[in-house]
Design a protein around this motif. Structure first.
Motif, PDB file in Angstrom:
ATOM      1  N   LEU A 331      -3.721  25.175   7.347  1.00 51.33           N
ATOM      2  CA  LEU A 331      -4.559  24.632   8.268  1.00 51.33           C
ATOM      3  C   LEU A 331      -5.477  23.420   8.067  1.00 51.33           C
ATOM      4  O   LEU A 331      -5.867  22.732   8.950  1.00 51.33           O
ATOM      5  N   GLY A 332      -5.513  23.110   6.924  1.00 53.12           N
ATOM      6  CA  GLY A 332      -6.029  21.724   6.555  1.00 53.12           C
ATOM      7  C   GLY A 332      -5.114  20.459   7.042  1.00 53.12           C
ATOM      8  O   GLY A 332      -5.758  19.553   7.671  1.00 53.12           O
ATOM      9  N   LEU A 333      -3.790  20.719   7.025  1.00 54.19           N
ATOM     10  CA  LEU A 333      -2.996  19.862   7.543  1.00 54.19           C
ATOM     11  C   LEU A 333      -2.859  19.951   9.129  1.00 54.19           C
ATOM     12  O   LEU A 333      -2.918  18.710   9.760  1.00 54.19           O
ATOM     13  N   GLY A 337      -4.086  16.690  11.464  1.00 53.03           N
ATOM     14  CA  GLY A 337      -3.470  16.412  12.621  1.00 53.03           C
ATOM     15  C   GLY A 337      -4.120  16.130  13.765  1.00 53.03           C
ATOM     16  O   GLY A 337      -4.165  15.164  14.637  1.00 53.03           O
ATOM     17  N   VAL A 338      -5.197  17.057  14.189  1.00 54.78           N
ATOM     18  CA  VAL A 338      -6.108  17.194  15.090  1.00 54.78           C
ATOM     19  C   VAL A 338      -7.120  15.875  15.127  1.00 54.78           C
ATOM     20  O   VAL A 338      -7.319  15.398  16.033  1.00 54.78           O
ATOM     21  N   LEU A 339      -7.566  15.624  14.040  1.00 54.53           N
ATOM     22  CA  LEU A 339      -8.367  14.640  13.733  1.00 54.53           C
ATOM     23  C   LEU A 339      -7.722  13.209  14.084  1.00 54.53           C
ATOM     24  O   LEU A 339      -8.222  12.582  14.878  1.00 54.53           O
ATOM     25  N   VAL A 340      -6.492  12.989  13.627  1.00 51.29           N
ATOM     26  CA  VAL A 340      -5.814  11.675  13.984  1.00 51.29           C
ATOM     27  C   VAL A 340      -5.288  11.735  15.470  1.00 51.29           C
ATOM     28  O   VAL A 340      -5.631  10.585  16.118  1.00 51.29           O
ATOM     29  N   LEU A 341      -4.996  12.720  16.037  1.00 54.36           N
ATOM     30  CA  LEU A 341      -4.914  12.771  17.238  1.00 54.36           C
ATOM     31  C   LEU A 341      -5.935  12.441  18.285  1.00 54.36           C
ATOM     32  O   LEU A 341      -6.052  11.645  19.234  1.00 54.36           O
TER      33      LEU A 341
END
Length: 469
Positions: A331-333, A337-341
């Protein structure tokens, strides 16, 4: 027109409209009373009523004839009424030794526990009007015998009815918030209102309590009210844990747009609301309050999860500790990924898009994925991907899983020669594939905003008002 009409935008709706005159024309005046909001509310009520009818086979025999699996009408409500002490109007966070020796502690967050306890009082008052039943007689009975008594069965009927009415009102309120979130797109709420998964899962548990708060939070954010958004997220987290993930979506938007003050207001509102909601439980039974956290920590691979498929398919037992480490790590990964997106997208993603992605990730790696958890995604999906083709693809996989899980529990999918039910594994994988399909659509819309139907509606300004004379 002051709002976007789906018959002019959505190919599926446009094709269906051919039977009633075709898409909305430029000179169509609409109806004086039947506004989009009123139509959405009517459809929501009809869909919820169909869900109540779908549960009628179990209601008729008070969930006592084993039809809950064959007829797919199972609900947690009647069983928890007796198994958690609600039949004795027991406060969920009471530390009374006699009470705790008879009943398990409610394993839900405080919002659901308060609601379950309050509706038990209402149901008993309605069944024994104008008073309440005497508890002395039932307190001396064995818990396992309570469910079959005539008096308790009558109360269970009322308990389900009271909860159905309350949850139906919350479904209508959810539709109202969704219809009001995008001013020019009230029809997007129809994805929620006419959803088959709403009809099938709304009465399985009390998840609609959190769903309405999430919908309210998205509405508050669309009105530039970050403090109220945070308060609603905090109350939602006190009801189900997943609304907390919406703060991650708020974080991405605020970092991208340098709205640090609004982020602080949202976080502070969520924290204060969560603490205040939990105070009655903490002050009256801190040990009982902690049961929710310990229960979920010690829980193993359960229904609907990929962990269950992996465990059964390999014939190994995966310890709860191992699942906890991997699920939180994955979930952390996913959130990273959502943050970078969100930070690298051409335009700032919408709250519903980011929230859908984060909640979807949480469900995909979670150790349990109950059939009613689809309600967590439903309002976010309605706002993130208001296209009926994509919604029908996703919700079809959810309907298949809904049937499969009850047949699996009823052992109707067990092979004749014994062993695990491989068809149930297939249903879980199909459900995950449908969810990942919708995730892919949202990611594409974020990276290429021209595909986002909501963004396109924002680019096209509404026509100016006509001046008198």
């Amino acid at each position: 027109m002051s709002h976007v009409h789906p018959t002019r935008e959505d190919p599926v709706v446009a094709a269906l409209s051919d039977g009633v005159g075709g898409p909305m024309g430029d000179r169509a005046a609409g109806h004086r009373w039947w506004s989009p909001l009123r139509v959405v509310l009517l459809v929501t009520a009809a869909c919820f009523a169909l869900g109540m009818v779908q549960k009628s086979a179990c209601v008729d025999d008070t969930w006592s004839a084993g039809q809950q699996y064959s007829h797919m009408c199972y609900s947690d409500l009647p069983f928890l009424y007796t198994d958690r002490g609600l039949a004795e109007r027991a406060w969920p966070y009471s530390g009374d030794e006699d009470l705790r020796a008879r009943y398990r502690v409610m394993e839900y967050p405080v919002g659901i526990s308060y609601w379950a306890w309050g509706t038990a009082w209402v149901a008993q008052w309605a069944d024994h009007f104008p008073g309440l039943p005497d508890l002395d007689e039932r307190s001396g009975q064995a818990v396992e015998t309570l469910f079959g008594t005539e008096e308790i069965r009558s109360e269970i009927w009322w308990y389900v009815v009271v909860n159905a009415l309350g949850l139906g009102a919350l479904a209508l309120l959810t539709a109202w918030f969704l219809s009001r979130t995008h001013r020019r797109r009230p029809w997007d709420a129809m994805v929620f209102a006419a959803s088959p998964v709403l009809a099938l899962t709304a009465l399985v548990n009390w998840d609609l309590l959190a769903v309405v708060l999430v919908a309210a939070a998205t509405w508050a954010w669309s009105r530039d009210r970050p403090l109220l958004t945070g308060v609603l997220i905090g109350l939602g987290t006190a009801t189900k844990l997943y609304p907390m993930l919406l703060l991650g979506a708020v974080l991405v938007i605020c970092l991208r747009e340098r709205r640090i003050r609004e982020l602080g207001h949202a976080v502070a509102g969520a924290l204060i609301a969560w603490v205040l909601a939990n105070l009655p439980a903490l002050l009256t039974g801190a040990e009982q309050w902690r049961v929710f956290w310990s229960f979920n920590s010690e829980r193993g691979a359960d229904l609907g999860s990929l962990w269950l498929v992996l465990q059964q398919a390999t014939g190994t037992t995966i310890t709860p500790h191992t699942i906890n480490l991997w699920s939180w790590g994955l979930l952390g990964l996913w959130c990273l990924g959502v943050l970078v997106l969100g930070l690298r997208a051409p335009e700032t993603p919408r709250l519903a898009q980011l929230a859908f992605l984060v909640v979807a990730g949480f469900l995909l790696v979670n150790k349990v994925y109950s059939p009613q958890y689809v309600l967590w995604l439903l309002p976010l999906a309605a706002l993130a991907v208001p296209r009926w083709r994509d919604q029908l693809v996703w919700q079809a996989t959810e309907v298949v899983y809904f049937a499969s899980v009850w047949w699996y529990l009823g052992e109707y999918l067990t092979p004749a020669g014994g062993g695990d039910a491989g068809f149930y594994w297939l249903a879980i994988v199909l459900r995950v594939a449908g969810e990942l399909y919708l995730v892919g659509i949202v990611v594409r819309d974020v990276l290429r905003p021209r595909h986002d139907t909501v963004r396109r509606a924002e680019w096209v300004a509404p026509p100016p008002p006509r001046l008198a004379g």
